[in-house]
Motif scaffolding. Structure first.
Motif, PDB file in Angstrom:
ATOM      1  N   ARG A  55       0.818  -1.209   0.000  1.00 26.58           N
ATOM      2  CA  ARG A  55       0.000   0.000   0.000  1.00 26.58           C
ATOM      3  C   ARG A  55       0.858   1.267   0.000  1.00 26.58           C
ATOM      4  O   ARG A  55       0.397   2.321  -0.444  1.00 26.58           O
ATOM      5  CB  ARG A  55      -0.925  -0.009   1.204  1.00 26.58           C
ATOM      6  CG  ARG A  55      -1.957  -1.110   1.115  1.00 26.58           C
ATOM      7  CD  ARG A  55      -3.017  -0.961   2.165  1.00 26.58           C
ATOM      8  NE  ARG A  55      -4.068  -1.973   2.000  1.00 26.58           N
ATOM      9  CZ  ARG A  55      -5.168  -2.028   2.739  1.00 26.58           C
ATOM     10  NH1 ARG A  55      -5.343  -1.147   3.715  1.00 26.58           N
ATOM     11  NH2 ARG A  55      -6.083  -2.976   2.522  1.00 26.58           N
ATOM     12  N   ASP A  77     -11.720   0.240   0.232  1.00 25.69           N
ATOM     13  CA  ASP A  77     -11.846  -1.197   0.403  1.00 25.69           C
ATOM     14  C   ASP A  77     -13.301  -1.604   0.241  1.00 25.69           C
ATOM     15  O   ASP A  77     -14.162  -0.768  -0.122  1.00 25.69           O
ATOM     16  CB  ASP A  77     -11.285  -1.625   1.767  1.00 25.69           C
ATOM     17  CG  ASP A  77     -12.027  -0.945   2.933  1.00 25.69           C
ATOM     18  OD1 ASP A  77     -13.134  -0.382   2.689  1.00 25.69           O
ATOM     19  OD2 ASP A  77     -11.529  -0.965   4.065  1.00 25.69           O
ATOM     20  N   VAL A  83      -8.389   3.594   1.540  1.00 26.95           N
ATOM     21  CA  VAL A  83      -7.122   2.871   1.595  1.00 26.95           C
ATOM     22  C   VAL A  83      -5.982   3.805   1.229  1.00 26.95           C
ATOM     23  O   VAL A  83      -4.933   3.826   1.859  1.00 26.95           O
ATOM     24  CB  VAL A  83      -7.151   1.647   0.675  1.00 26.95           C
ATOM     25  CG1 VAL A  83      -5.788   0.949   0.651  1.00 26.95           C
ATOM     26  CG2 VAL A  83      -8.250   0.681   1.105  1.00 26.95           C
ATOM     27  N   GLY A 137     -12.298  -4.137  -3.190  1.00 26.18           N
ATOM     28  CA  GLY A 137     -12.267  -2.679  -3.110  1.00 26.18           C
ATOM     29  C   GLY A 137     -12.499  -2.064  -4.490  1.00 26.18           C
ATOM     30  O   GLY A 137     -12.882  -2.736  -5.454  1.00 26.18           O
TER      31      GLY A 137
END
Length: 447
Positions: A55, A77, A83, A137
């Protein structure tokens, strides 16, 4: 005709150019829209792939993307929690709800409208993270259409410039084609007018235009030559016949004069002499008619300018010769565009006709300077002519049913001479009876 042909050719050209330009404009806009969609879809695929892994790398990637393209990116998500985010996108933005819901349900995205030069605003792209039922997501991208619209405008400008160039080329081609087609027709029209006006051997160029028109021009030139040759032969026939008959007729006159002393005042002899005189008069009339027709042809063909004549002086001279009365304005010179000999010839015919069939004739003259014409009238108070015979009096060899005198050529010669000099000869009934002959000639314009 040229205008109608140009209208047809230009309408056809405009229709053809428009038929090519419109699909090009549409395909240019569609192609740039497709590249825009493919580019943003590829970015979404890359972000979705990063969303299933590191991420931090995802956050760095979307931040760099937004800094480069000024287009915000939002990654959510499955529970619509953020996110990663760059730019001003918010999961609570109502404009994103529909696209996010569709992506989470793994439904196809709505098609992007075709970008036009005037398109503004943004387009929302949404791509599910994961596949099938395993959607974890969604990646949302809000892309601007300004750059794509600018590219479409440039493409359209090139297409329209090409269409304009093609249109101008079609206009030039239409002008060339119409000139190529119609110029020989205009030349043929001028040739026909020349032949109609009496010009001899009027020719038109036969080296331009379509093959059919060139052949027509050559045929016209041959026809013009044939008409001129036929007219020349007719005039030569009349003149040659008159000249060739003069010698035997003169010999016949001489023998008749020799016989006069031996025969005496016999009725048959007097009748024979009268016929000889009539033949002499007929030959003189034929020669005068041939001369008048030759003069008319030369004048119609644009020969040299005729001499001027003082109408009053000519009338005074011929009226004195014929012992006819005349009203001549004093102190007024009436100059006409006609030689004195021609005016005198016509006036002799008219007064002679008045002497033979009336009381000697009375001559009046005047001018209408507003109309640019002068006129003279010879009026007698004889039996005159019925209205239905007035138009026949100027035809060749026509004589009224009440007389056998004359050759029937005098008024025909006078009419031909008047026409050759741009004038007219008209006949009407005098009041209370008799005949009025009116000769109209063009005035010499003032300096």
């Amino acid at each position: 005709m040229r205008r109608r042909l140009l209208v047809v050719l230009l309408l056809f050209s405009a229709t053809a150019v428009t038929a090519f330009a419109l699909p090009l404009l549409s395909s240019t806009a569609a192609e740039r829209t497709q590249r825009f969609v493919i580019s943003r879809t590829a970015d979404l695929d890359r972000f979705a792939a990063l969303a299933t892994g590191d991420r931090e790398a995802l956050a760095a990637e979307i931040t760099a993307f937004t800094a480069l393209y000024a287009e915000p990116v939002l990654v959510l998500d499955g529970q619509r929690q953020v996110v990663a985010r760059s730019g001003d996108l918010s999961p609570d933005d109502p404009a994103l709800s529909e696209a996010v819901d569709a992506a989470l349900r793994n439904q196809p995205a709505a098609p992007v409208p075709t970008v036009r030069p005037w398109s503004t605003g943004t387009v929302v792209f949404a791509r599910p993270v994961g596949t099938g039922t395993g959607v974890a997501g969604v990646v949302v991208l809000r892309a601007s259409t300004d750059l794509a619209a600018s590219d479409v405008a440039v493409g359209w400008a090139w297409v329209l410039a090409g269409a304009l160039a093609a249109g101008l080329g079609c206009v030039a081609l239409a002008l060339v084609v119409s000139r190529w087609l119609l110029r020989p027709l205009a030349e043929l029209e001028g040739g026909v007018r020349a032949v109609t006006s009496g010009q001899r051997r009027a020719h038109v160029p036969s080296s331009s235009g379509p093959r059919e028109l060139r052949a027509l021009s050559e045929s016209f030139n041959r026809m013009s030559d044939a008409v001129s040759e036929a007219a020349d032969q007719q005039r030569r026939l009349i003149a040659d016949t008159s000249h060739q008959l003069r010698n035997p007729l003169a010999a016949l006159r001489l023998r008749m004069d020799v016989l006069s002393a031996q025969v005496g005042p016999d009725g048959t002899y007097r009748a024979a002499v009268a016929e000889v005189e009539r033949l002499e008069s007929l030959l003189d009339g034929l020669l005068a008619l041939a001369t008048a027709e030759s003069t008319a042809t030369e004048a119609a063909a644009g020969g040299r300018e005729p001499a001027l004549a003082d109408l009053g002086a000519v009338v005074a001279d011929r009226a004195d010769f014929w012992s006819a009365t005349a009203d001549i304005p004093t102190g007024l010179a009436i100059l006409v565009r006609c030689p004195e000999s021609d005016v005198a010839q016509v006036l002799d015919v008219l007064i002679d006709n008045a002497v033979k069939h009336g009381d000697g004739g009375h001559v009046t003259l005047g001018a209408d300077r507003a109309a640019g014409t002068a006129w003279l009238e010879v009026t007698d108070h004889g039996p005159g002519l019925p209205p239905d015979q007035l138009a026949l009096a100027t035809t060749r060899f026509w004589r009224g049913g009440t007389t056998t005198r004359g050759t029937g050529l005098g008024l025909a010669i006078a009419d031909r001479v008047a026409t050759a000099r741009g004038g007219t000869l008209s006949l009407s009934t005098a009041d209370p009876h008799g005949l009025r002959a009116r000769l109209t000639l063009p005035l010499e314009p003032p300096l």
